[in-house]
Design a protein around this motif. Structure first.
Motif, short mmCIF file in Angstrom:
data_model
loop_
_atom_site.label_atom_id
_atom_site.label_comp_id
_atom_site.label_asym_id
_atom_site.label_seq_id
_atom_site.Cartn_x
_atom_site.Cartn_y
_atom_site.Cartn_z
N SER A 122 -12.11 7.50 7.39
CA SER A 122 -13.11 6.57 6.88
C SER A 122 -12.87 5.14 7.37
N GLY A 123 -11.62 4.82 7.74
CA GLY A 123 -11.30 3.49 8.19
C GLY A 123 -11.23 2.46 7.08
N VAL A 124 -11.27 2.89 5.82
CA VAL A 124 -11.26 1.99 4.66
C VAL A 124 -9.85 1.91 4.10
N ARG A 125 -9.40 0.68 3.80
CA ARG A 125 -8.07 0.49 3.21
C ARG A 125 -8.15 0.46 1.68
N TYR B 27 1.86 -2.15 -10.39
CA TYR B 27 2.98 -1.48 -9.71
C TYR B 27 2.82 0.03 -9.61
N ASN B 28 1.83 0.60 -10.26
CA ASN B 28 1.76 2.05 -10.35
C ASN B 28 0.41 2.63 -9.97
N VAL B 29 -0.32 1.90 -9.14
CA VAL B 29 -1.67 2.34 -8.79
C VAL B 29 -1.92 2.15 -7.30
N HIS B 30 -3.06 2.66 -6.86
CA HIS B 30 -3.53 2.42 -5.50
C HIS B 30 -3.94 0.95 -5.45
N PHE B 31 -3.17 0.12 -4.75
CA PHE B 31 -3.23 -1.33 -4.93
C PHE B 31 -4.59 -1.94 -4.63
N TYR C 97 -1.85 8.04 -4.37
CA TYR C 97 -2.95 7.99 -3.41
C TYR C 97 -3.71 9.32 -3.40
N LYS C 98 -4.11 9.71 -4.59
CA LYS C 98 -4.85 10.96 -4.78
C LYS C 98 -6.24 10.90 -4.16
N TYR C 99 -6.86 9.74 -4.21
CA TYR C 99 -8.23 9.58 -3.73
C TYR C 99 -8.27 8.73 -2.47
N ASP C 100 -9.18 9.10 -1.58
CA ASP C 100 -9.36 8.32 -0.37
C ASP C 100 -9.98 6.96 -0.73
N GLN D 215 0.82 -1.21 0.00
CA GLN D 215 0.00 0.00 0.00
C GLN D 215 0.86 1.26 0.00
N LYS D 216 2.00 1.21 0.66
CA LYS D 216 2.86 2.39 0.73
C LYS D 216 3.59 2.63 -0.58
N LYS D 217 4.09 1.56 -1.20
CA LYS D 217 4.97 1.71 -2.35
C LYS D 217 4.38 1.19 -3.65
N SER D 218 3.52 0.19 -3.55
CA SER D 218 2.90 -0.46 -4.70
C SER D 218 3.93 -1.00 -5.69
N GLN D 219 5.08 -1.39 -5.16
CA GLN D 219 6.13 -2.02 -5.95
C GLN D 219 6.87 -3.02 -5.06
#
Length: 387
Positions: free
Chosen positions: A383-386, A230-234, A309-312, A213-217
């Motif tokens: 929100s508490g959502v991952r 590798y390049n998105v909000h996982f 991580y532009k969007y919640d 989640q932090k790096k997505s790689q």
């Protein structure tokens, strides 16, 4: 959805493969419903068409498709059979977590012909030992596990200093599978229970969702920078198939409603297709479907620009749940308007309604949870959502 930016022949080939898988699964839908699993015939076709190798890095032969192509493939299978769409989505998607393992493990698993399952929720417990972990846990709802060679499972590691969550990759020949899947819908998904007792898992067959989640790689190279995941909000990318298959089911529901209405004649002699009742219903169903497809396009656009991580996560979850809820509403409206003829077991609408309800009960798709989380976010709360 519009044709994606990948080569047109790749897109068309994948849609044709998806159609073959869906049509075969539909032919066997009653048997799959009784036996709680799609057949070996469908499994073999998934492998033959290469769907199980779809989401892999290009160094292992992956096509490097985009999210529109992936979701359209899942949607196409879903038009014919939602249990098959569920497993087609998972057997291709689960290649993405392999991409976060060390390279020698990626080599091992990608070059293996076995299918992959997972249940990433931290249900089990893992004890750290020399060279790895000892894993124990009972995992319910492990879709497609009977046909899978590998499975990734979540667990909690409790050390003296700290508690952390990890994912461990297992060979399913080392564990017990309890065939207890008896459900209202998605019966063909074969989502049985996995029981693991004192199983040693080497350190290099583990990873942390938090790190992804932090790096997505991958934490160590080399790796393919162009790889889809590798390049998105996982996690929002991981969950993309749920609304996609629901749209496929809703499309089929409208198709079945139209066919059933066109040949329906009331006792009074009135042709139902000439009735304002059913005309209004099909129009409302179609507009709701178009709104769901619009949300699906928005979801993909968000993913494609969300490298930082532009969007919640609550925004993604609310969109997914809204799409699925709309698709459930479409199918239920069609069945309730068409009447008792659509209620017979095995009727396409009867099965679609059951399967869509099952999709809506998945923890990532719960509508009330999703709108609650988005409301929290909109008022400035966590929100508490991952994902």
């Amino acid at each position: 959805m519009a044709v994606s930016s990948v080569q047109n022949y790749v897109y068309e080939s994948l849609m044709e493969s998806a159609k073959k898988i869906g049509m075969l699964a539909e032919l066997e839908k009653i048997t799959a419903d009784k036996e709680n699993s799609i057949s070996e015939n469908v499994i073999r076709l998934i492998k033959k068409e290469g769907i199980n190798k779809l989401i892999i890095p290009k160094e292992y032969g992956g096509e490097q498709i985009d999210f529109t192509t992936f979701s359209d493939m899942v949607k196409t299978v879903g038009f014919y059979n939602l249990s098959a769409a569920w497993l087609t989505y998972f057997y291709s998607l689960h290649n993405c977590w392999v991409a976060y393992l060390p390279k020698h493990r990626r080599d091992e698993i990608y070059q293996d012909s076995g299918l992959l399952a997972d249940i990433l929720a931290p249900i089990g417990s893992a004890k750290r030992v020399d060279g790895g972990f000892i894993l124990n846990g009972t995992y319910n709802y492990v879709s497609g596990i009977k046909h899978s060679k590998w499975c990734a499972v979540g667990a909690v590691v409790k050390d003296q200093e700290m508690t952390e969550q990890i994912v461990l990759v297992i060979d399913t020949s080392d564990v017990k599978i309890v065939e207890n899947w008896e459900s209202l819908g998605l019966r063909g998904s074969g989502s049985h229970t996995l029981v693991i007792e004192d199983l040693f898992i080497p350190e290099d067959l583990t990873f942390k969702i938090q790190d992804i989640q932090k790096k997505s790689q991958p934490l160590e190279g080399p790796f393919d920078n162009d790889y889809l995941y590798y390049n998105v909000h996982f996690l929002p990318a991981f969950y993309i198939g749920f609304p996609a298959m629901a749209i496929g089911g809703a499309e089929r529901a409208i198709d079945e409603f139209k066919k059933g209405t066109e040949k329906r004649v009331r006792i009074s002699g009135e042709s139902e297709k000439a009735s304002p009742r059913s005309q209004r219903v099909i129009a409302e169903m179609m507009m709701k479907l178009q709104a769901a497809k619009g949300l699906m396009r928005t979801y993909i656009e968000m993913l494609e620009e969300d490298t930082g991580y532009k969007y919640d996560p609550s925004e993604y979850k609310a969109i997914r749940a809204s799409i699925i809820q709309s698709c459930i509403d479409i199918a239920q409206k069609g069945l309730l308007t068409l009447g008792a003829s659509a209620l017979i077991k095995g009727h396409p609408l009867e099965m679609i309604v059951r399967d869509l309800l099952a999709i809506g009960t998945h923890v990532t798709s719960l509508y009330e949870d999703a709108v609650d989380a988005l409301g929290k976010k909109l008022f400035g709360y966590n929100s508490g959502v991952r994902g």
